[in-house]
Design a protein around this motif. Structure first.
Motif, short mmCIF file in Angstrom:
data_model
loop_
_atom_site.label_atom_id
_atom_site.label_comp_id
_atom_site.label_asym_id
_atom_site.label_seq_id
_atom_site.Cartn_x
_atom_site.Cartn_y
_atom_site.Cartn_z
N GLY A 171 79.90 13.61 -18.57
CA GLY A 171 80.91 14.66 -18.56
C GLY A 171 80.48 15.89 -17.81
O GLY A 171 81.29 16.80 -17.60
N GLU A 172 79.20 15.95 -17.44
CA GLU A 172 78.64 17.13 -16.76
C GLU A 172 78.99 18.40 -17.56
O GLU A 172 79.34 19.43 -17.01
CB GLU A 172 79.16 17.21 -15.33
CG GLU A 172 78.76 16.00 -14.49
CD GLU A 172 79.23 16.07 -13.05
OE1 GLU A 172 78.38 16.06 -12.15
OE2 GLU A 172 80.45 16.12 -12.85
N GLU A 173 78.83 18.28 -18.88
CA GLU A 173 79.15 19.35 -19.81
C GLU A 173 77.86 20.09 -20.16
O GLU A 173 76.96 19.53 -20.78
CB GLU A 173 79.80 18.77 -21.07
CG GLU A 173 79.99 19.74 -22.21
CD GLU A 173 80.84 20.94 -21.84
OE1 GLU A 173 80.25 22.02 -21.62
OE2 GLU A 173 82.08 20.77 -21.76
N ARG A 174 77.78 21.36 -19.75
CA ARG A 174 76.55 22.13 -19.96
C ARG A 174 76.32 22.47 -21.44
O ARG A 174 75.20 22.78 -21.84
CB ARG A 174 76.57 23.41 -19.12
CG ARG A 174 77.69 24.35 -19.44
CD ARG A 174 77.73 25.54 -18.51
NE ARG A 174 78.81 26.46 -18.85
CZ ARG A 174 78.71 27.40 -19.76
NH1 ARG A 174 77.58 27.55 -20.45
NH2 ARG A 174 79.73 28.20 -20.02
N LEU A 175 77.37 22.42 -22.24
CA LEU A 175 77.23 22.72 -23.68
C LEU A 175 77.14 21.44 -24.50
O LEU A 175 77.53 21.40 -25.67
CB LEU A 175 78.41 23.58 -24.15
CG LEU A 175 78.54 24.95 -23.49
CD1 LEU A 175 79.77 25.68 -24.01
CD2 LEU A 175 77.29 25.79 -23.71
N GLN A 221 86.07 12.77 -21.12
CA GLN A 221 85.73 11.99 -19.92
C GLN A 221 84.43 11.23 -20.14
O GLN A 221 84.31 10.05 -19.81
CB GLN A 221 85.57 12.92 -18.71
CG GLN A 221 85.00 12.22 -17.48
CD GLN A 221 84.71 13.19 -16.35
OE1 GLN A 221 85.61 13.84 -15.84
NE2 GLN A 221 83.43 13.30 -15.95
N ALA A 222 83.44 11.90 -20.70
CA ALA A 222 82.13 11.27 -20.91
C ALA A 222 82.23 10.05 -21.83
O ALA A 222 81.67 8.99 -21.55
CB ALA A 222 81.15 12.29 -21.49
N LEU A 223 82.94 10.22 -22.93
CA LEU A 223 83.07 9.10 -23.87
C LEU A 223 83.83 7.93 -23.25
O LEU A 223 83.46 6.77 -23.42
CB LEU A 223 83.78 9.58 -25.14
CG LEU A 223 82.97 10.54 -26.01
CD1 LEU A 223 83.85 11.16 -27.08
CD2 LEU A 223 81.78 9.82 -26.65
N ARG A 224 84.89 8.25 -22.49
CA ARG A 224 85.67 7.20 -21.83
C ARG A 224 84.81 6.41 -20.84
O ARG A 224 84.85 5.18 -20.79
CB ARG A 224 86.85 7.82 -21.10
CG ARG A 224 87.88 6.84 -20.57
CD ARG A 224 88.68 7.46 -19.46
NE ARG A 224 87.93 7.53 -18.23
CZ ARG A 224 87.92 8.58 -17.42
NH1 ARG A 224 88.58 9.68 -17.71
NH2 ARG A 224 87.21 8.54 -16.30
#
Length: 341
Positions: A171-175, A221-224
């Protein structure tokens, strides 16, 4: 067959992205054999079949998409009054990452062109019961094939560190660590079962983005991606598609986020002998004159949808189209290990 008769078949509101550009780059020819590796709503299939008197194999791992394709094949038979009309479209259930085995089982070993749309089907997003959307409540599922572990299985069982890694990597999620910590705390009270249940936890710990993007977007998005092994499908599918092309055949790919496009861009550049090594400080970071000259990039840069299309279909905004053409029967170069492996 009249092109417009195929294109005008009902499509339940599905808007295929960059349809005109897809057909222009694929260049369907009468008598050719083509593959739509991501049938979805069938928009590309209709356009390809309408552009030339060709045969199109269509792969999808969603049983609902297979049913839509068979209905389209039936409509083609009724329109032409012959079985051959429906036989121009041949549905194959499975993932495009397994296209070689799937097509060889159908007696097909070479193709004149392949199109892949790497985005999630709007049919899946718009059906709350599929569990892809964080805007409408539904079971936390996200499976394209309706088989295997669900997103709920992941968020309810993965250790906190592994869950954070999934959210960050895909997800390229920084948190990601903050989100994973909140998920683990919440599931200790009650297991996650629905999309809005998960989205609510994420929204409580992730500040709103100035761009207006929902705080749950990257985590969903990451989980999918993880549930459906999407990046692995892309890597396998690209290699198999390129290896099955006849000389003159083209691989046309539409990607929608950086993880997908990074894989596509690097694969096509390497196939065309134009990929530098990852670091500019690496002495190997130069064009590879010794690479097989069996492929070429049709355009140096990715094509983007027109302003008119993005106004009409906001989901097209992030789309990028890249095309690789096979020039000879030279063997496929192996794909370099990517960041997504």
């Amino acid at each position: 067959m009249n092109a417009m008769s195929v294109l005008s078949l009902a499509d339940s509101g599905h808007a295929p992205v960059m349809l005109r550009e897809i057909v222009e780059h694929l260049r369907p020819q009468s008598g050719g054999i083509y593959l739509d590796g991501t049938f979805g709503g069938g928009g590309y299939a209709r356009a390809i079949l309408g552009a030339a008197d060709c045969t199109l194999y269509a792969i999808d791992r969603d049983p609902d998409a297979i049913a839509r394709g068979r209905a389209l094949a039936g409509a083609l038979r009724a329109e032409t009054g012959t079985a051959a009309g429906g036989d121009r479209l041949r549905m194959v259930e499975g993932g495009f990452g397994d296209m070689r085995a799937l097509l060889e089982a159908e007696g097909v070993s070479a193709l004149d062109g392949v199109v892949l749309d790497l985005g999630v089907s709007s049919f899946q997003i718009d059906q709350a019961e599929r569990g892809f959307s964080f805007r409408a409540d539904g079971p936390l599922d996200m499976r394209m094939s309706r088989s295997g572990p669900t997103a709920a299985d992941l968020v309810n069982t993965l250790p906190e560190a592994e869950l954070a890694d999934v959210i960050y990597q895909y997800g390229e999620e920084r948190l990601s660590r903050r989100i994973a910590r909140a998920i683990v705390a919440a599931r200790a009270e009650a297991p996650f079962e629905t999309t809005l249940q998960l989205a609510g936890v994420i929204r409580r710990v992730v500040p709103a983005d100035r761009s207006g993007i929902d705080p749950a977007t990257r985590s969903f998005q990451a989980l999918r991606i993880r549930v459906n092994d999407e990046l692995g499908q892309i890597e396998r599918g690209l290699e198999q598609a390129a290896s099955m092309l006849r000389p003159g055949g083209r691989l046309v790919v539409v990607s929608f986020h950086s993880l997908e496009d990074r894989i596509v861009k690097r694969f096509m550049a390497e196939a065309a002998g134009r990929a530098p090594s990852p670091s500019r400080h690496d002495p190997r970071a130069q064009m590879r004159p010794d690479a097989p000259a069996g492929f070429r990039l049709v355009s140096g840069k990715a094509l983007r949808p027109s302003d008119g299309e993005t106004r009409h279909n906001p989901r097209a905004r992030s789309a990028k189209l890249r095309t690789l053409e096979r020039l000879s029967s030279a063997p496929m170069p192996p794909m370099s290990p990517g960041e997504a492996r």
